[in-house]
Design a protein around this motif. Sequence first.
Motif, PDB file in Angstrom:
ATOM      1  N   GLY A 123       0.780  -1.224   0.000  1.00  0.00           N
ATOM      2  CA  GLY A 123       0.000   0.000   0.000  1.00  0.00           C
ATOM      3  C   GLY A 123       0.810   1.271   0.000  1.00  0.00           C
ATOM      4  N   ASN A 124       2.140   1.133   0.049  1.00  0.00           N
ATOM      5  CA  ASN A 124       3.007   2.313   0.086  1.00  0.00           C
ATOM      6  C   ASN A 124       3.818   2.440  -1.200  1.00  0.00           C
ATOM      7  N   GLU A 125       4.383   3.610  -1.393  1.00  0.00           N
ATOM      8  CA  GLU A 125       5.280   3.806  -2.524  1.00  0.00           C
ATOM      9  C   GLU A 125       6.654   3.209  -2.200  1.00  0.00           C
ATOM     10  N   ARG A 126       7.404   2.929  -3.262  1.00  0.00           N
ATOM     11  CA  ARG A 126       8.753   2.417  -3.090  1.00  0.00           C
ATOM     12  C   ARG A 126       9.633   3.542  -2.529  1.00  0.00           C
ATOM     13  N   GLU A 127      10.391   3.203  -1.494  1.00  0.00           N
ATOM     14  CA  GLU A 127      11.196   4.228  -0.833  1.00  0.00           C
ATOM     15  C   GLU A 127      12.655   3.845  -0.752  1.00  0.00           C
ATOM     16  N   PHE A 128      13.475   4.858  -0.712  1.00  0.00           N
ATOM     17  CA  PHE A 128      14.918   4.672  -0.609  1.00  0.00           C
ATOM     18  C   PHE A 128      15.288   4.089   0.750  1.00  0.00           C
ATOM     19  N   VAL A 129      16.263   3.169   0.742  1.00  0.00           N
ATOM     20  CA  VAL A 129      16.777   2.586   1.981  1.00  0.00           C
ATOM     21  C   VAL A 129      18.260   2.920   2.157  1.00  0.00           C
ATOM     22  N   ALA A 130      19.064   2.582   1.142  1.00  0.00           N
ATOM     23  CA  ALA A 130      20.511   2.778   1.261  1.00  0.00           C
ATOM     24  C   ALA A 130      21.142   2.771  -0.119  1.00  0.00           C
ATOM     25  N   VAL A 131      22.313   3.391  -0.209  1.00  0.00           N
ATOM     26  CA  VAL A 131      23.047   3.398  -1.469  1.00  0.00           C
ATOM     27  C   VAL A 131      24.536   3.383  -1.164  1.00  0.00           C
ATOM     28  N   ILE A 132      25.285   2.742  -2.043  1.00  0.00           N
ATOM     29  CA  ILE A 132      26.745   2.729  -1.938  1.00  0.00           C
ATOM     30  C   ILE A 132      27.322   3.195  -3.257  1.00  0.00           C
ATOM     31  N   SER A 133      28.285   4.071  -3.182  1.00  0.00           N
ATOM     32  CA  SER A 133      28.851   4.646  -4.404  1.00  0.00           C
ATOM     33  C   SER A 133      29.814   3.676  -5.071  1.00  0.00           C
ATOM     34  N   LYS A 134      30.112   3.995  -6.328  1.00  0.00           N
ATOM     35  CA  LYS A 134      31.084   3.212  -7.092  1.00  0.00           C
ATOM     36  C   LYS A 134      32.498   3.704  -6.847  1.00  0.00           C
ATOM     37  N   TRP A 135      32.617   4.829  -6.181  1.00  0.00           N
ATOM     38  CA  TRP A 135      33.932   5.429  -5.975  1.00  0.00           C
ATOM     39  C   TRP A 135      34.756   4.633  -4.975  1.00  0.00           C
ATOM     40  N   THR A 136      36.055   4.776  -5.062  1.00  0.00           N
ATOM     41  CA  THR A 136      36.952   4.150  -4.100  1.00  0.00           C
ATOM     42  C   THR A 136      36.563   4.598  -2.690  1.00  0.00           C
ATOM     43  N   GLY A 137      36.439   3.635  -1.807  1.00  0.00           N
ATOM     44  CA  GLY A 137      35.986   3.951  -0.455  1.00  0.00           C
ATOM     45  C   GLY A 137      34.522   3.656  -0.248  1.00  0.00           C
ATOM     46  N   GLY A 138      33.760   3.618  -1.362  1.00  0.00           N
ATOM     47  CA  GLY A 138      32.356   3.234  -1.287  1.00  0.00           C
ATOM     48  C   GLY A 138      31.530   4.052  -0.324  1.00  0.00           C
ATOM     49  N   ASP A 139      31.397   5.354  -0.574  1.00  0.00           N
ATOM     50  CA  ASP A 139      30.554   6.191   0.283  1.00  0.00           C
ATOM     51  C   ASP A 139      29.165   5.585   0.392  1.00  0.00           C
ATOM     52  N   THR A 140      28.600   5.665   1.584  1.00  0.00           N
ATOM     53  CA  THR A 140      27.282   5.097   1.824  1.00  0.00           C
ATOM     54  C   THR A 140      26.333   6.138   2.401  1.00  0.00           C
ATOM     55  N   TYR A 141      25.056   5.968   2.083  1.00  0.00           N
ATOM     56  CA  TYR A 141      24.016   6.864   2.578  1.00  0.00           C
ATOM     57  C   TYR A 141      22.794   6.018   2.930  1.00  0.00           C
ATOM     58  N   PHE A 142      22.077   6.458   3.953  1.00  0.00           N
ATOM     59  CA  PHE A 142      20.953   5.683   4.464  1.00  0.00           C
ATOM     60  C   PHE A 142      19.746   6.580   4.711  1.00  0.00           C
ATOM     61  N   THR A 195      23.482  -1.680   7.305  1.00  0.00           N
ATOM     62  CA  THR A 195      24.706  -1.322   6.611  1.00  0.00           C
ATOM     63  C   THR A 195      24.646  -1.878   5.191  1.00  0.00           C
ATOM     64  N   ILE A 196      25.303  -1.193   4.284  1.00  0.00           N
ATOM     65  CA  ILE A 196      25.358  -1.623   2.892  1.00  0.00           C
ATOM     66  C   ILE A 196      26.821  -1.795   2.520  1.00  0.00           C
ATOM     67  N   SER A 197      27.094  -2.822   1.744  1.00  0.00           N
ATOM     68  CA  SER A 197      28.464  -3.067   1.303  1.00  0.00           C
ATOM     69  C   SER A 197      28.430  -3.670  -0.093  1.00  0.00           C
ATOM     70  N   ARG A 198      29.589  -3.688  -0.730  1.00  0.00           N
ATOM     71  CA  ARG A 198      29.672  -4.265  -2.075  1.00  0.00           C
ATOM     72  C   ARG A 198      30.971  -5.040  -2.211  1.00  0.00           C
ATOM     73  N   ASP A 199      30.914  -6.064  -3.047  1.00  0.00           N
ATOM     74  CA  ASP A 199      32.077  -6.865  -3.383  1.00  0.00           C
ATOM     75  C   ASP A 199      32.169  -6.857  -4.903  1.00  0.00           C
ATOM     76  N   ASN A 200      33.028  -6.021  -5.431  1.00  0.00           N
ATOM     77  CA  ASN A 200      33.123  -5.883  -6.890  1.00  0.00           C
ATOM     78  C   ASN A 200      33.649  -7.158  -7.546  1.00  0.00           C
ATOM     79  N   ALA A 201      34.422  -7.933  -6.827  1.00  0.00           N
ATOM     80  CA  ALA A 201      34.926  -9.185  -7.392  1.00  0.00           C
ATOM     81  C   ALA A 201      33.799 -10.192  -7.602  1.00  0.00           C
ATOM     82  N   LYS A 202      32.745 -10.058  -6.814  1.00  0.00           N
ATOM     83  CA  LYS A 202      31.608 -10.977  -6.915  1.00  0.00           C
ATOM     84  C   LYS A 202      30.388 -10.328  -7.571  1.00  0.00           C
TER      85      LYS A 202
END
Length: 126
Positions: A42-61, A70-77
Amino acid sequence: QVQLVESGGGLVQAGGSLRLSCAASGLVFSRYHMGWFRQALGNEREFVAVISKWTGGDTYFADSVKGRFTISRDNAKNTIYLQMNTLKPEDTAVYYCASDSSDGVVRRTRNEFDYWGQGTQVTVSS
């Protein structure tokens, strides 16, 4: 073709934890900011978290999850993760991962994201 496949959803009691994964294929993963959104019934889709592609992977919540998720990424996978702790019933939703190909600042608006997964259900019981 680009595919984003989420996994890790399920039923958990309030206060518990879950880790969502999103495996990407068909794109140069390291060139994309990657985000998580959610949509409760019944609700609209909402932002939860994002991680940047930049070195260091800036995150926002989103304020509603700050300090619990927490959000993280593994570019090798070609995979991103969303670790969700201290879950609350109001976290119940379908969780979607999405990719953003922009070269600029990290964005948090759903219509700025290029590709989407099919979603995974998270249900938190009280």
